[in-house]
Design a protein around this motif. Structure first.
Motif, PDB file in Angstrom:
ATOM      1  N   LYS A 115      72.861  80.222  41.265  1.00  0.00           N
ATOM      2  CA  LYS A 115      72.042  79.051  41.595  1.00  0.00           C
ATOM      3  C   LYS A 115      71.157  79.327  42.805  1.00  0.00           C
ATOM      4  CE  LYS A 115      74.811  75.211  39.891  1.00  0.00           C
ATOM      5  NZ  LYS A 115      75.552  74.010  40.283  1.00  0.00           N
ATOM      6  N   LYS A 116      71.723  80.001  43.796  1.00  0.00           N
ATOM      7  CA  LYS A 116      70.988  80.325  45.020  1.00  0.00           C
ATOM      8  C   LYS A 116      69.770  81.189  44.703  1.00  0.00           C
ATOM      9  CE  LYS A 116      72.439  81.247  49.672  1.00  0.00           C
ATOM     10  NZ  LYS A 116      73.426  81.883  50.534  1.00  0.00           N
ATOM     11  N   GLU A 117      69.961  82.199  43.863  1.00  0.00           N
ATOM     12  CA  GLU A 117      68.864  83.090  43.471  1.00  0.00           C
ATOM     13  C   GLU A 117      67.796  82.331  42.685  1.00  0.00           C
ATOM     14  OE1 GLU A 117      70.691  86.319  41.366  1.00  0.00           O
ATOM     15  OE2 GLU A 117      71.803  86.965  43.151  1.00  0.00           O
ATOM     16  N   ARG A 118      68.244  81.459  41.767  1.00  0.00           N
ATOM     17  CA  ARG A 118      67.298  80.676  40.971  1.00  0.00           C
ATOM     18  C   ARG A 118      66.485  79.725  41.853  1.00  0.00           C
ATOM     19  NH1 ARG A 118      70.454  77.558  37.184  1.00  0.00           N
ATOM     20  NH2 ARG A 118      70.462  75.988  38.802  1.00  0.00           N
ATOM     21  N   ASN A 119      67.133  79.101  42.816  1.00  0.00           N
ATOM     22  CA  ASN A 119      66.435  78.190  43.722  1.00  0.00           C
ATOM     23  C   ASN A 119      65.439  78.919  44.601  1.00  0.00           C
ATOM     24  OD1 ASN A 119      67.783  76.033  42.661  1.00  0.00           O
ATOM     25  ND2 ASN A 119      69.327  75.948  44.280  1.00  0.00           N
ATOM     26  N   GLN A 120      65.754  80.141  45.013  1.00  0.00           N
ATOM     27  CA  GLN A 120      64.830  80.942  45.824  1.00  0.00           C
ATOM     28  C   GLN A 120      63.548  81.245  45.049  1.00  0.00           C
ATOM     29  OE1 GLN A 120      64.507  81.694  48.826  1.00  0.00           O
ATOM     30  NE2 GLN A 120      66.515  81.494  49.757  1.00  0.00           N
ATOM     31  N   GLU A 121      63.703  81.500  43.740  1.00  0.00           N
ATOM     32  CA  GLU A 121      62.547  81.790  42.900  1.00  0.00           C
ATOM     33  C   GLU A 121      61.662  80.559  42.733  1.00  0.00           C
ATOM     34  OE1 GLU A 121      64.199  83.219  39.264  1.00  0.00           O
ATOM     35  OE2 GLU A 121      65.143  84.941  40.244  1.00  0.00           O
ATOM     36  N   GLN A 122      62.280  79.386  42.612  1.00  0.00           N
ATOM     37  CA  GLN A 122      61.541  78.155  42.353  1.00  0.00           C
ATOM     38  C   GLN A 122      61.069  77.463  43.634  1.00  0.00           C
ATOM     39  OE1 GLN A 122      64.295  75.895  40.034  1.00  0.00           O
ATOM     40  NE2 GLN A 122      63.891  77.047  38.165  1.00  0.00           N
ATOM     41  N   ARG A 123      61.424  78.030  44.780  1.00  0.00           N
ATOM     42  CA  ARG A 123      61.117  77.415  46.068  1.00  0.00           C
ATOM     43  C   ARG A 123      59.613  77.376  46.326  1.00  0.00           C
ATOM     44  NH1 ARG A 123      62.395  79.559  51.723  1.00  0.00           N
ATOM     45  NH2 ARG A 123      62.182  77.674  52.923  1.00  0.00           N
ATOM     46  N   GLU A 124      59.176  76.359  47.021  1.00  0.00           N
ATOM     47  CA  GLU A 124      57.758  76.173  47.350  1.00  0.00           C
ATOM     48  C   GLU A 124      57.281  77.295  48.259  1.00  0.00           C
ATOM     49  OE1 GLU A 124      54.324  74.913  46.937  1.00  0.00           O
ATOM     50  OE2 GLU A 124      55.655  73.298  46.355  1.00  0.00           O
ATOM     51  N   LYS A 125      56.211  77.970  47.873  1.00  0.00           N
ATOM     52  CA  LYS A 125      55.677  79.094  48.648  1.00  0.00           C
ATOM     53  C   LYS A 125      54.610  78.636  49.651  1.00  0.00           C
ATOM     54  CE  LYS A 125      57.793  82.435  46.265  1.00  0.00           C
ATOM     55  NZ  LYS A 125      58.933  81.780  45.685  1.00  0.00           N
ATOM     56  N   ARG A 126      53.976  77.506  49.357  1.00  0.00           N
ATOM     57  CA  ARG A 126      52.912  77.013  50.242  1.00  0.00           C
ATOM     58  C   ARG A 126      53.527  76.358  51.484  1.00  0.00           C
ATOM     59  NH1 ARG A 126      50.008  73.246  45.953  1.00  0.00           N
ATOM     60  NH2 ARG A 126      52.190  72.746  45.673  1.00  0.00           N
ATOM     61  N   PRO A 127      52.836  76.422  52.633  1.00  0.00           N
ATOM     62  CA  PRO A 127      53.370  75.752  53.832  1.00  0.00           C
ATOM     63  C   PRO A 127      53.285  74.231  53.680  1.00  0.00           C
ATOM     64  CG  PRO A 127      51.212  76.682  54.275  1.00  0.00           C
ATOM     65  CD  PRO A 127      51.602  77.142  52.914  1.00  0.00           C
ATOM     66  N   TYR A 128      54.317  73.535  54.156  1.00  0.00           N
ATOM     67  CA  TYR A 128      54.338  72.083  54.023  1.00  0.00           C
ATOM     68  C   TYR A 128      55.118  71.453  55.168  1.00  0.00           C
ATOM     69  CZ  TYR A 128      59.123  72.526  52.277  1.00  0.00           C
ATOM     70  OH  TYR A 128      60.462  72.783  52.167  1.00  0.00           O
ATOM     71  N   ALA A 129      54.998  70.135  55.278  1.00  0.00           N
ATOM     72  CA  ALA A 129      55.777  69.358  56.237  1.00  0.00           C
ATOM     73  C   ALA A 129      56.114  68.016  55.589  1.00  0.00           C
ATOM     74  CB  ALA A 129      54.995  69.141  57.521  1.00  0.00           C
ATOM     75  N   VAL A 130      57.319  67.523  55.860  1.00  0.00           N
ATOM     76  CA  VAL A 130      57.776  66.264  55.277  1.00  0.00           C
ATOM     77  C   VAL A 130      58.260  65.340  56.387  1.00  0.00           C
ATOM     78  CG1 VAL A 130      59.413  65.196  53.675  1.00  0.00           C
ATOM     79  CG2 VAL A 130      58.521  67.463  53.198  1.00  0.00           C
ATOM     80  N   LEU A 131      57.853  64.089  56.324  1.00  0.00           N
ATOM     81  CA  LEU A 131      58.360  63.066  57.239  1.00  0.00           C
ATOM     82  C   LEU A 131      59.117  62.058  56.408  1.00  0.00           C
ATOM     83  CD1 LEU A 131      58.483  61.549  59.977  1.00  0.00           C
ATOM     84  CD2 LEU A 131      56.365  60.444  59.327  1.00  0.00           C
ATOM     85  N   LYS A 132      60.393  61.864  56.734  1.00  0.00           N
ATOM     86  CA  LYS A 132      61.208  60.933  55.954  1.00  0.00           C
ATOM     87  C   LYS A 132      61.419  59.642  56.739  1.00  0.00           C
ATOM     88  CE  LYS A 132      63.326  64.147  52.958  1.00  0.00           C
ATOM     89  NZ  LYS A 132      64.297  64.159  51.896  1.00  0.00           N
ATOM     90  N   TYR A 133      61.506  58.561  56.007  1.00  0.00           N
ATOM     91  CA  TYR A 133      61.765  57.223  56.545  1.00  0.00           C
ATOM     92  C   TYR A 133      60.724  56.798  57.578  1.00  0.00           C
ATOM     93  CZ  TYR A 133      66.128  58.280  54.225  1.00  0.00           C
ATOM     94  OH  TYR A 133      67.053  58.651  53.291  1.00  0.00           O
ATOM     95  N   ALA A 134      59.458  57.009  57.292  1.00  0.00           N
ATOM     96  CA  ALA A 134      58.382  56.533  58.169  1.00  0.00           C
ATOM     97  C   ALA A 134      58.314  55.016  58.040  1.00  0.00           C
ATOM     98  CB  ALA A 134      57.056  57.154  57.759  1.00  0.00           C
ATOM     99  N   ARG A 135      58.185  54.326  59.157  1.00  0.00           N
ATOM    100  CA  ARG A 135      58.224  52.863  59.159  1.00  0.00           C
ATOM    101  C   ARG A 135      56.877  52.251  58.770  1.00  0.00           C
ATOM    102  NH1 ARG A 135      58.959  49.130  58.198  1.00  0.00           N
ATOM    103  NH2 ARG A 135      59.003  47.645  59.867  1.00  0.00           N
ATOM    104  N   MET A 136      56.483  52.463  57.523  1.00  0.00           N
ATOM    105  CA  MET A 136      55.288  51.820  56.963  1.00  0.00           C
ATOM    106  C   MET A 136      55.447  51.857  55.446  1.00  0.00           C
ATOM    107  SD  MET A 136      52.563  54.872  57.501  1.00  0.00           S
ATOM    108  CE  MET A 136      53.317  55.407  59.016  1.00  0.00           C
ATOM    109  N   SER A 137      54.697  51.031  54.759  1.00  0.00           N
ATOM    110  CA  SER A 137      54.784  51.049  53.304  1.00  0.00           C
ATOM    111  C   SER A 137      54.050  52.272  52.769  1.00  0.00           C
ATOM    112  CB  SER A 137      54.202  49.770  52.709  1.00  0.00           C
ATOM    113  OG  SER A 137      52.803  49.778  52.818  1.00  0.00           O
TER     114      SER A 137
END
Length: 129
Positions: A10-32
């Motif tokens: 599973k670990k190997e499969r997830n590494q292959e499918q992992r996002e290659k592009r740079p990104y950032a995520v903000l969770k639970y931002a207080r707005m709709s």
């Protein structure tokens, strides 16, 4: 049949499918998510420097939060992927619904109205031109 323990497979499969592009995520931002999406639509597809300028002069509250997230995505691209910030652009950006906090507002004759304080998850994905 694949060799190794199922967690290794599973670990190997997830590494292959992992996002290659740079990104950032903000969770639970207080707005709709709708309010965040309005600002995200303005920067979608723009190059990073232009997007930062748009967010700086946008009067909405969401633009300050998204500007901070964009800076984080640029830093991730620079440090983790070794990319040049001059060549980056906002490939994808979206806001999804998160949990809604329920609050009560007292009203006349002992009644109560529900107030919903919405939150969202905001994601910015960059790419190189």
């Amino acid at each position: 049949m694949a060799k190794g323990h199922r967690t290794q497979i599973k670990k190997e499969r997830n590494q292959e499918q992992r996002e290659k592009r740079p990104y950032a995520v903000l969770k639970y931002a207080r707005m709709s998510s709708q309010k965040a999406e309005y600002v995200l639509a303005a920067i979608r597809g723009k190059n990073v420097i232009e997007a930062q300028a748009i967010l700086e002069y946008n009067p909405r509250y969401a633009s300050t939060v998204i500007a901070k997230l964009l800076k984080s995505a640029i830093a991730n691209a620079e440090n983790n992927n070794g990319l040049d910030p001059e060549t980056l652009y906002v490939d994808e950006c979206f806001a999804g619904k998160a949990v809604t906090m329920k609050r009560i507002r007292p009203r006349a004759r002992g009644m109560a109205y529900r107030i919903e304080k919405r939150t969202c998850h905001i994601t910015i994905i960059l790419n190189e031109r």
